[in-house]
Design a protein around this motif. Structure first.
Motif, short mmCIF file in Angstrom:
data_model
loop_
_atom_site.label_atom_id
_atom_site.label_comp_id
_atom_site.label_asym_id
_atom_site.label_seq_id
_atom_site.Cartn_x
_atom_site.Cartn_y
_atom_site.Cartn_z
N VAL A 121 0.76 -1.35 0.36
CA VAL A 121 0.11 0.19 0.02
C VAL A 121 1.10 1.44 0.22
O VAL A 121 2.06 1.39 0.04
N TYR A 122 0.27 2.68 0.18
CA TYR A 122 1.64 3.36 0.02
C TYR A 122 1.68 3.21 1.46
O TYR A 122 0.68 3.61 2.60
N THR A 133 6.79 -8.09 7.25
CA THR A 133 7.90 -7.62 7.69
C THR A 133 8.32 -8.16 9.29
O THR A 133 7.51 -9.03 9.95
N LEU A 165 9.23 0.07 23.09
CA LEU A 165 9.98 -1.43 23.24
C LEU A 165 10.98 -1.80 23.00
O LEU A 165 11.74 -1.24 22.62
N ALA A 220 6.84 3.79 7.94
CA ALA A 220 6.07 4.32 7.31
C ALA A 220 4.62 3.61 7.62
O ALA A 220 4.42 2.52 6.77
N SER A 273 0.51 3.22 6.58
CA SER A 273 -0.20 3.30 5.73
C SER A 273 -0.73 4.12 5.21
O SER A 273 -1.04 5.53 6.91
N SER A 304 1.15 -4.94 5.15
CA SER A 304 3.05 -6.49 4.64
C SER A 304 2.16 -7.59 5.57
O SER A 304 1.32 -6.99 6.48
N ARG A 349 0.02 -11.98 23.55
CA ARG A 349 0.62 -11.33 23.56
C ARG A 349 -0.35 -9.85 23.04
O ARG A 349 -1.49 -10.37 22.81
N ALA A 409 -1.49 -5.84 17.87
CA ALA A 409 -1.22 -4.86 17.14
C ALA A 409 -1.96 -3.65 16.89
O ALA A 409 -2.83 -3.77 17.00
#
Ligand code: TXA
Ligand code: MG
Length: 322
Positions: free
Chosen positions: A35-36, A96, A115, A141, A143, A181, A219, A222
């Motif tokens: 994506v951008y 990633t 972190l 970066a 999105s 990603s 965990r 995100a």
């Protein structure tokens, strides 16, 4: 807020201008194969804080750091044997890795949200590669869309969401993969943190082992894992077998419906991924602010898993977004 967001060409002069803006701490959106991205100097607190402000993100969440090659990735995160194997197989590309962060990386602490781990990606898009090299540093970066909204796969999408809030966008045409990603956590047991443009099956084949899902390990989730995300203005109904009265239909394969929107008439999941965010935007504009969108069933295999992940977030209740 600035006057106007520049649309830059992906040729040398546009990239030189983009790199200059980034060096001065300004924000520049650029194409990647997924994506951008909304790029800012990952070493600058001001630039990284500016990213959160431009997106209207409610929290300082950790961001992905983009580098042009494996050597620079090794300078930021500790790559063990698993990481080296995945990198050799899939970088540059839509993957990633979250790795233990090394000392003295020069990264802004905002980029890792304090972190002990850092998310790193080597993008394959030639324009992203060139920009990273001309700029000569790591780019944070996320999105390039306002928080909670549909990710951009064209420069026009970026401008629709962020015009006047960022310095420029480099126009590199439509993104080939169309989904963010795939994020793999390797700061412990290998964990899928976000399904995405690289299939879990491909990753497991290289690791020679199954990887666990983020939810299984308990965990912290995100930010991309906010329940409501990628949201159109209207409501979204999934696994629909036909459009109800007043619904805008998004088809897939033989689920054609009475609509001009189909993620892939041939049932090809790669094509469906590439067109997903664009088709969601088209459906959204056809449906209007209080409209309703119905989406045909997508098989839960390969890229279908990441497509369904994004669709479930698009369909989720909106309580979590501002
Ligand atoms: O395809 C992509 O990955 C796009 C393009 C532009 O490269 N980028 C992107 O970045 O989606 P971003 O910053 O929106 O994704 C950040 C995701 C979030 O879900 C975040 O929580 C996770 O990466 N992440 C970043 N650092 C992390 C860390 N140290 N531990 C766990 N998750 C992390
Ligand atoms: Mg995003």
């Amino acid at each position: 807020m600035m006057e106007r967001t520049e649309r830059l060409s992906a040729a040398d002069d546009g990239l030189a201008r983009a790199a200059g803006l980034l060096r001065s701490g300004s924000l520049v959106a650029f194409p990647t194969e997924t994506v951008y991205g909304l790029g800012g100097d990952a070493r600058s607190d001001l630039a990284v804080a500016g990213i959160f402000e431009a997106k209207g993100r409610p929290h300082f969440n950790p961001l992905i750091v983009h580098v042009p090659d494996l050597g620079l990735a090794r300078a930021l995160g500790r790559m063990d044997e698993r990481a080296e194997r995945l990198a050799a197989a899939f970088w540059p590309g839509p993957m990633t890795l979250v790795l233990p962060v090394l000392d003295s990386t020069g990264l802004s602490p905002l980029v890792t949200a304090g972190l002990q781990s850092v998310a790193i990606r080597v993008p394959a898009h030639p324009v992203a590669q060139l920009l990273l090299r001309v700029f000569g540093g790591p780019l944070a970066a996320p999105s390039a869309n306002p928080s909670g909204r549909i990710s951009p796969t064209r420069a026009d999408h970026v401008l629709q969401g962020l015009s006047g809030r960022i310095a420029a966008v480099v126009d590199g045409g439509a993104c080939g993969v169309g989904l963010e990603s795939t994020i793999i956590g390797l700061d412990g047991k290998a964990t899928l943190l976000r399904p995405g443009g690289l299939t879990v099956e491909a990753i497991e084949a290289v690791l020679g082992a199954r990887i666990s899902q983020a939810t299984e390990t308990g965990r912290p989730t995100a930010p991309g894992q906010l329940a409501s995300h990628y949201a159109p203005a209207g409501s979204v109904r999934l696994e629909a077998t036909e459009a109800l009265d007043g619904e805008v239909w998004i088809g897939f394969s033989d689920w054609e419906g009475d609509s001009n929107l189909n993620l892939s008439p041939t049932g090809n999941l790669v094509e469906a991924a590439a067109s997903l965010f664009h088709v969601l935007r088209l459906a959204d504009s056809q449906a209007g602010p209080n409209g309703r969108i119905a989406v045909a069933p997508i098989p839960e295999v390969g890229l279908g898993r990441a497509i369904n992940d994004r669709l479930r977030r698009a369909a989720a209740p909106r309580a979590t977004i501002p």
